[in-house]
Motif scaffolding. Structure first.
Motif, PDB file in Angstrom:
ATOM      1  N   GLU A 187      42.340  20.371  54.181  1.00 44.08           N
ATOM      2  CA  GLU A 187      40.888  19.567  54.488  1.00 44.08           C
ATOM      3  C   GLU A 187      40.869  21.223  54.856  1.00 44.08           C
ATOM      4  O   GLU A 187      41.409  21.638  54.942  1.00 44.08           O
ATOM      5  CB  GLU A 187      40.892  18.390  54.890  1.00 44.08           C
ATOM      6  N   LEU A 188      40.064  21.624  53.874  1.00 42.01           N
ATOM      7  CA  LEU A 188      39.400  22.831  54.388  1.00 42.01           C
ATOM      8  C   LEU A 188      37.600  22.808  54.152  1.00 42.01           C
ATOM      9  O   LEU A 188      36.465  22.391  53.144  1.00 42.01           O
ATOM     10  CB  LEU A 188      39.963  23.415  53.323  1.00 42.01           C
ATOM     11  N   ASP A 189      36.773  23.872  55.866  1.00 42.76           N
ATOM     12  CA  ASP A 189      35.759  23.772  55.661  1.00 42.76           C
ATOM     13  C   ASP A 189      35.499  25.665  55.656  1.00 42.76           C
ATOM     14  O   ASP A 189      35.820  25.812  57.320  1.00 42.76           O
ATOM     15  CB  ASP A 189      35.092  22.890  56.874  1.00 42.76           C
ATOM     16  N   PHE A 190      34.587  26.006  55.321  1.00 46.72           N
ATOM     17  CA  PHE A 190      34.593  27.675  54.572  1.00 46.72           C
ATOM     18  C   PHE A 190      34.057  27.776  55.948  1.00 46.72           C
ATOM     19  O   PHE A 190      32.814  27.041  55.584  1.00 46.72           O
ATOM     20  CB  PHE A 190      34.369  27.419  53.349  1.00 46.72           C
ATOM     21  N   ILE A 191      33.628  28.569  56.280  1.00 45.22           N
ATOM     22  CA  ILE A 191      33.176  29.336  57.586  1.00 45.22           C
ATOM     23  C   ILE A 191      31.934  30.216  56.535  1.00 45.22           C
ATOM     24  O   ILE A 191      30.672  30.612  56.761  1.00 45.22           O
ATOM     25  CB  ILE A 191      33.620  29.466  58.877  1.00 45.22           C
ATOM     26  N   TYR A 192      33.068  31.102  56.079  1.00 48.69           N
ATOM     27  CA  TYR A 192      32.123  31.538  54.991  1.00 48.69           C
ATOM     28  C   TYR A 192      33.308  31.772  53.759  1.00 48.69           C
ATOM     29  O   TYR A 192      34.245  31.864  53.911  1.00 48.69           O
ATOM     30  CB  TYR A 192      31.878  33.161  55.329  1.00 48.69           C
ATOM     31  N   ASP A 193      31.993  32.056  52.785  1.00 46.43           N
ATOM     32  CA  ASP A 193      31.034  32.606  51.670  1.00 46.43           C
ATOM     33  C   ASP A 193      30.327  31.042  51.520  1.00 46.43           C
ATOM     34  O   ASP A 193      31.383  30.660  50.514  1.00 46.43           O
ATOM     35  CB  ASP A 193      30.800  33.147  51.433  1.00 46.43           C
TER      36      ASP A 193
ATOM     37  N   SER B  96      31.090  26.670  47.767  1.00 50.53           N
ATOM     38  CA  SER B  96      30.581  25.286  47.217  1.00 50.53           C
ATOM     39  C   SER B  96      29.842  25.014  46.538  1.00 50.53           C
ATOM     40  O   SER B  96      29.785  25.935  46.061  1.00 50.53           O
ATOM     41  CB  SER B  96      30.125  24.589  49.131  1.00 50.53           C
ATOM     42  N   LYS B  97      29.847  23.541  46.283  1.00 42.85           N
ATOM     43  CA  LYS B  97      29.391  22.617  45.486  1.00 42.85           C
ATOM     44  C   LYS B  97      28.419  22.461  46.422  1.00 42.85           C
ATOM     45  O   LYS B  97      28.359  21.858  47.315  1.00 42.85           O
ATOM     46  CB  LYS B  97      30.400  21.545  44.903  1.00 42.85           C
ATOM     47  N   ASP B  98      26.964  22.139  45.770  1.00 41.66           N
ATOM     48  CA  ASP B  98      26.417  21.416  45.674  1.00 41.66           C
ATOM     49  C   ASP B  98      25.693  21.786  47.742  1.00 41.66           C
ATOM     50  O   ASP B  98      25.296  21.115  48.265  1.00 41.66           O
ATOM     51  CB  ASP B  98      26.809  20.098  46.500  1.00 41.66           C
ATOM     52  N   ASP B  99      25.805  22.861  47.772  1.00 43.48           N
ATOM     53  CA  ASP B  99      25.985  23.582  49.298  1.00 43.48           C
ATOM     54  C   ASP B  99      26.799  22.832  50.180  1.00 43.48           C
ATOM     55  O   ASP B  99      26.496  23.510  51.594  1.00 43.48           O
ATOM     56  CB  ASP B  99      23.974  23.437  49.969  1.00 43.48           C
TER      57      ASP B  99
ATOM     58  N   SER C  54      30.621  23.290  52.290  1.00 40.74           N
ATOM     59  CA  SER C  54      31.879  23.895  52.185  1.00 40.74           C
ATOM     60  C   SER C  54      32.995  23.283  51.887  1.00 40.74           C
ATOM     61  O   SER C  54      34.741  23.643  52.358  1.00 40.74           O
ATOM     62  CB  SER C  54      31.576  25.259  53.192  1.00 40.74           C
ATOM     63  N   HIS C  55      32.496  21.477  52.017  1.00 39.84           N
ATOM     64  CA  HIS C  55      34.256  21.357  52.188  1.00 39.84           C
ATOM     65  C   HIS C  55      34.994  21.042  51.254  1.00 39.84           C
ATOM     66  O   HIS C  55      34.325  20.789  49.997  1.00 39.84           O
ATOM     67  CB  HIS C  55      33.865  19.753  52.817  1.00 39.84           C
ATOM     68  N   MET C  56      36.258  21.236  51.167  1.00 34.43           N
ATOM     69  CA  MET C  56      37.067  20.801  50.019  1.00 34.43           C
ATOM     70  C   MET C  56      38.679  20.626  50.900  1.00 34.43           C
ATOM     71  O   MET C  56      39.082  20.637  51.677  1.00 34.43           O
ATOM     72  CB  MET C  56      37.233  22.467  49.740  1.00 34.43           C
TER      73      MET C  56
END
Length: 573
Positions: free
Chosen positions: A317-323, A327-330, A332-334
């Motif tokens: 699981e990834l939660d992007f800090i930037y940018d 992401s999808k639908d605003d 950042s979780h992937m």
């Protein structure tokens, strides 16, 4: 009195924060001008490609500009295993073809290849490099991404044959804005002891066989793979392998390799491949980041940072800090799920041809007639911080009987975000139509000249002239300036326009604010306009103390009728 103040990039997917690139070649300078370099400087404004004045050789540049760790000679020698690990079984033909190659052309230049695979789907960074006997580096002055697509996957996965018959699709951010340049071209690659025999018309336009030798001097398609930071911070061994994005109709595939090397991939037949490579490392136990570049876009650095966790051996699981534009639908979780290499789809030419029919428009970015807003090919011969120096070079070219154009680099998508005045031997609709001008430029003494696509116009720098307050309509939210005369930065393209100032209009950091009458520190452009309007009505002497602040000639950047940024002003009293 007069005054003047002059990872969705990751294809909606994984990691991205775009900086500016370093394509590692610079043709140098000649005479009394500075040639716009092909080395791209990292900028905080995160523009795509760029040009800037340079001095010295390509080797000097790559060694000194922006961290030479990305141009190390540490690329693993084993062409089939980019992470340097020894294969346990005999490699597929696709993996055996991987590596760096060069071929000296009949023109004395070099064709260069850096071939990579993703689950035996084969791709290449293709370029042309000038021959410099004093250099031990072959960097492309023009380049493409190439998809090498066979009739069936057995050709790529065969462990015994050495002949790879395929079709090539080429694309590049430098030409045709990243879209396919032409229909698929058939060719054959035969693996030899010393390199590859390439048969086809892709390079020269005529059917022939060219021998490409293994050549470690060739620039890397993905230079950030070999950063000193790659693999630092003790990544989990459980990461190693191929992962697929979940909950996506067109998933992203990620390969985490040994030594912090990784590849990112998405391929949909008929759409240019998204294939990127770079490095990953850990800042702490649960924060992961890195840098990569994208095939067909040069070595433009793309950066990312994400919170990282492994939920089990098969889930990341990834939660992007930037940018978060990745992401999808605003969000950042992937989530990535681990898969086998055979689970990655294999692209064959029959699927591609279902989409790329005879009616497919390969030349999707024809040049519009008005202002070249769609972009143009320039034969670039100089770049300066001072406009007058650029005009002098342009005049010199005109005196030699050629056509010269001066453009302001931040106006264009692929040029430097920092302000340079770039000189080009005219503008052209296609790369091939610019080639004759390139020959003429070099014959005229501009040895550093080269062809490059400007990219789309992202803003337009103009002067507008205001003689009377009557043309300005003020409100709390905006100022409308009607019927003012405008001209381009070079003094041409004169026309009448209506322009708008609002809360999004800013002063450029280069502005000398003492030249903007009655300006107070911290004021926005809109606040400055409204304050001066009040002064003009209530205290004309104060308003005009240093000249009528809102009248005169203003240097601005516009998008459509909106003034995006002020660069300076001329005025009189």
């Amino acid at each position: 009195m007069k005054r003047k103040a002059l990872l969705s990039f990751l294809v909606t997917s994984l990691i991205l924060v775009a900086g500016c690139s370093k394509s590692a070649y610079n043709a140098g300078t000649e005479g009394d001008f500075a040639a716009p370099s092909k080395v791209v400087e990292d900028t905080s404004e995160q523009e795509p490609l760029a040009d800037k004045p340079q001095e010295g050789s390509p080797d000097d540049e790559t060694a000194s500009e922006g961290g030479n760790d990305v141009f190390t000679d540490d690329k693993p020698e084993n062409p089939g295993e980019p992470d340097g690990t020894a294969p346990d079984v005999k490699l597929s033909l696709a993996k055996r073809l991987c590596g760096k190659y060069s071929c000296k052309s009949s023109k004395g230049e070099y064709y260069i290849l850096d071939i990579y695979e993703f689950a035996d789907n084969l791709y290449a960074h293709v370029g042309i490099s000038e021959d410099d006997e004093n250099s031990d580096y072959l960097g492309a002055y023009t380049f493409w991404g190439a998809e090498l697509i066979p009739d069936d996957k057995d050709v790529a996965k065969n462990q015994n044959d050495d002949v790879f018959s395929c079709d090539i699709l080429a694309f590049s951010v430098m030409s045709n804005m990243g879209k396919y340049q032409s229909a698929p071209q058939s060719c054959r690659l035969m693996l030899t002891d010393k390199g590859i025999d390439f048969t086809g018309a892709f390079f020269s336009g005529k059917e022939e066989t060219l021998h490409f030798e293994h050549d470690n001097k060739v620039e890397d398609a993905f230079p950030y793979m070999f950063s000193e930071e790659a693999g630092s911070g003790n990544p989990s061994e459980k990461m190693i392998g191929i992962w697929r994005e979940t909950d996506s109709d067109s998933p992203l595939y990620v390969e985490f390799g040994e030594r912090g090397i990784f590849k990112i991939y998405r391929e949909t037949p008929g759409i240019e491949v998204f294939f990127a490579g770079g490095e990953y490392h850990f800042i702490d136990a649960d924060k992961f980041c890195g840098t990569y570049s994208v095939l067909g876009s040069g070595s433009m650095p793309m950066e990312y940072e994400a919170e990282f966790s492994m939920k089990d051996d098969d889930t990341i699981e990834l939660d992007f800090i930037y940018d978060n534009s990745l992401s999808k639908d605003d969000k950042s979780h992937m989530v990535l799920e681990k898969i086998d290499e055979d689970d990655v789809p294999f692209v064959t030419i029959d699927k591609v041809r279902e989409v790329l029919t005879d009616d497919y428009n390969y030349d999707a970015y024809a040049l519009p007639s008005d202002y070249y807003d769609g972009g143009f090919y320039g034969v670039w011969v100089g770049a300066y911080e001072d406009l007058e120096e650029a005009k002098e070079l342009a005049q010199k070219i005109e005196d030699q009987g050629a056509v010269a154009t001066v453009v302001f680099s931040p106006e264009w998508e692929n040029l430097n975000a920092k302000p340079f005045y770039c000189v080009t031997y005219d503008r052209f609709e296609t790369e091939s139509s610019a080639e004759a001008a390139l020959v003429n430029a070099k014959t005229s003494g501009y040895d550093g000249a080269y062809i490059k696509f400007s990219g789309k116009r992202v803003m337009h720098r103009i002067y507008y002239t205001v003689y009377s307050h009557d043309v300005m309509d003020f409100s709390k939210d905006k100022v409308v300036i009607s019927g003012v005369s405008t001209s381009s930065l070079m003094g041409d393209d004169e026309k009448e326009m209506t322009l708008i100032v609002d809360k999004d209009t800013t002063f450029d950091s280069s502005c000398n604010m003492s030249f903007f009458g009655n300006y107070e520190k911290g004021q926005s452009v809109l606040e400055w306009f409204n304050k001066n309007d009040e002064l003009a009505k209530e205290d004309a002497d104060s308003y005009s103390n240093d000249g009528p602040a809102l009248l005169g000639i203003f240097d601005v950047a516009i998008t459509g009728d909106h003034i995006d940024r002020f660069y300076g002003s001329y005025w009189w009293d």
